[in-house]
Write an enzyme that holds these catalytic residues in place. Structure first.
Site, PDB file in Angstrom:
ATOM      1  CB  VAL A 125      -0.907  -0.169   0.775  1.00 47.79           C
ATOM      2  CG1 VAL A 125      -1.811   1.167   1.012  1.00 47.79           C
ATOM      3  CG2 VAL A 125      -1.752  -1.123   1.221  1.00 47.79           C
ATOM      4  CD  GLU A 143      10.665 -14.896  25.078  1.00 45.62           C
ATOM      5  OE1 GLU A 143      10.539 -14.876  23.124  1.00 45.62           O
ATOM      6  OE2 GLU A 143       9.534 -15.914  24.984  1.00 45.62           O
TER       7      GLU A 143
END
Ligand SMILES: Cc1cc2nc3c(=O)[nH]c(=O)nc-3n(C[C@H](O)[C@H](O)[C@H](O)COP(=O)(O)OP(=O)(O)OC[C@H]3O[C@@H](n4cnc5c(N)ncnc54)[C@H](O)[C@@H]3O)c2cc1C
Length: 425
Positions: free
Chosen positions: A81, A171
């Site tokens: 877009v 993490e």
């Protein structure tokens, strides 16, 4: 059922928000078009495992057309877009213009370097190609170190700095430490483990800000025991090709710097003419509508909405709940009913640190260790799209768990090692 003259709903972005909105509008009298620049949906919470050579890229992505196949009134357009003509109600794309009666904007977010000097030397971790590039870089550093004779240069090549002690930083630091201490130590047995380092830098005084202190302390302790050099109150002032500089004057030599310290709304939204705030997000009404454009809804990371005096976090549950609410409001608007304000119900938060170690905070409970780790594994497997992906991910995790191996230590040809391809502010 939708007819050819049913209202047209265009959704920008096939991420957590966009997909949820498409599903919420399925089988209803709307003609829905979902637009994304990629033909797949990315399960971002497992992106760091691609970078840490734990999972293959295709295990965390899923073709959008397969997801939409059972939804008869939803079609897909793969396109970027470029502009939104709010007056004519048309989304302009690089493929074809798409007219709408209702628009749901859900293009997600991108890395925020906050104008940091030398950001072009850092590796962001926000998209699939960035994760592959980072994995290539890590593995290339070991290949290069294997032939370097200068110990100083070798140490720099094998030092990996992660900036940001939020869930992604924690993490990734844990996963990288396990990769270095396990499979790579075996692969490069002549290099000597002492040369490789994982350093986690956090500007605040605790990791995992926003979670109960007990969980942050647990995460810190586990990472330290895994050999990660965690430095708190360590704010980065600039990054160079082979070092990170801290505001207190400390220099940390390292060739690989991973930036997980900030996100902002997707950049293209400003070019589309949407009003954006300092964090690159679009302020929305409580109904998730864009002020002055009641036919336009903004959801997910791109939307800025305050609840109880604080902006809602940029996490998947917010995106999905907002998408459901926007779809519901579109239905109410189309049938002439008053719209409902959005209220986020927090399902909690989790982060895994490594083997048998995670933290989870939900329903007033704060749990750590093996129970949190099993909860984390189960929740992520369930949320992953596609039975085949779940099976392969489970197999890879079991392989890793029982054999202390990583099945996917491949330097893929898609990106070169010294080309971080970063987007600086
Ligand atoms: C590494 C990482 C780990 C994360 N871990 C967690 C976690 O454990 N738990 C959690 O709750 N959240 C986590 N998040 C955050 C979570 O992924 C986001 O909050 C969520 O994806 C936001 O959903 P969204 O629909 O707004 O955007 P996204 O899911 O990012 O989707 C946006 C979509 O829009 C498309 N798009 C963008 N611009 C255009 C354009 N111009 N034209 C066409 N298409 C476009 C993109 O291709 C993308 O598919 C993590 C994020 C990252 C990066």
């Amino acid at each position: 059922m939708a007819k050819s003259d049913s209202p047209r709903v265009v959704i920008i972005g096939a991420g957590f928000g966009g997909l949820r909105a498409a599903r919420a509008l399925a089988h209803l009298p709307f003609n829905v078009t979902l637009i994304d620049r990629n033909n797949y949906h990315t399960f971002l919470p497992l992106l760091y495992q691609v970078a840490a050579a734990e999972l293959e890229p295709e295990e965390i992505i899923y073709p959008v057309r397969s997801i939409l196949r059972p939804l008869p009134n939803v079609s897909f357009l793969m396109a970027e877009v470029s502009r939104i003509d709010f007056g004519r109600r048309v989304a302009e794309t690089n493929a074809t213009p798409v007219s709408y009666d209702y628009l749901i904007v859900a293009p997600g977010s991108t890395t925020n370097f906050f104008g940091l000097q030398g950001a072009e030397h850092a590796y962001p971790l926000k998209s699939l190609d960035e994760a592959i590039r980072l994995r290539n870089q890590i593995l290339c550093c070991f290949e290069r170190a294997a032939v370097l004779s200068d110990p100083e240069q070798r140490r720099k090549a094998l030092s990996f700095v992660i900036v940001g002690g939020g869930p992604t930083g924690v993490e990734f630091a844990g996963a990288l430490a396990e990769l270095l201490r396990g499979p790579l130590r075996k692969d490069y047995s002549k290099l000597g483990l002492r040369d490789s380092k994982v350093i986690l830098l956090e500007a605040a005084e605790t990791l995992l800000g926003g979670l109960p202190r007990r969980l942050a302390v647990y995460a810190l302790d586990r990472l330290c025991r895994m050999g990660v050099d965690v430095r708190l109150n360590a704010a980065v002032s600039r990054i160079e090709a082979d070092a990170v500089h801290l505001k207190d004057g400390t220099e940390v030599p390292a060739e690989t710097v991973v930036w997980t310290a900030g996100v902002r709304g997707e950049r293209s939204a400003a070019a589309w003419g949407l009003p954006i705030d300092r964090s690159g997000r679009v302020p929305v009404e409580p109904t998730l509508q864009l002020s002055g454009h009641p036919e336009v809804y903004v959801v997910g990371d791109m939307a800025r909405l305050e609840q109880d005096g604080r902006p809602l976090p940029m996490v998947a549950p917010v995106a999905m709940q907002q998408a459901t609410a926007a779809a519901y409001n579109i239905r109410r608007h189309a049938s002439g009913h008053p719209l409902m304000p959005f209220r986020f119900r927090d399902p909690g938060m989790m982060a895994t640190i490594g083997r048998n170690a995670a933290v989870a905070h939900f329903a007033g409970l704060a749990i750590t260790g093996f129970p949190a780790w099993v909860t984390w594994l189960g929740a992520h497997l369930i949320k992953l799209i596609g039975f085949r992906n779940r099976l392969i991910v489970l197999t890879n995790w079991a392989w890793d768990y029982f054999l202390y191996e990583r099945a996917v230590r491949l330097i893929l040809p898609t990106a070169s090692c010294r080309e971080p391809g970063r987007i600086a502010d």
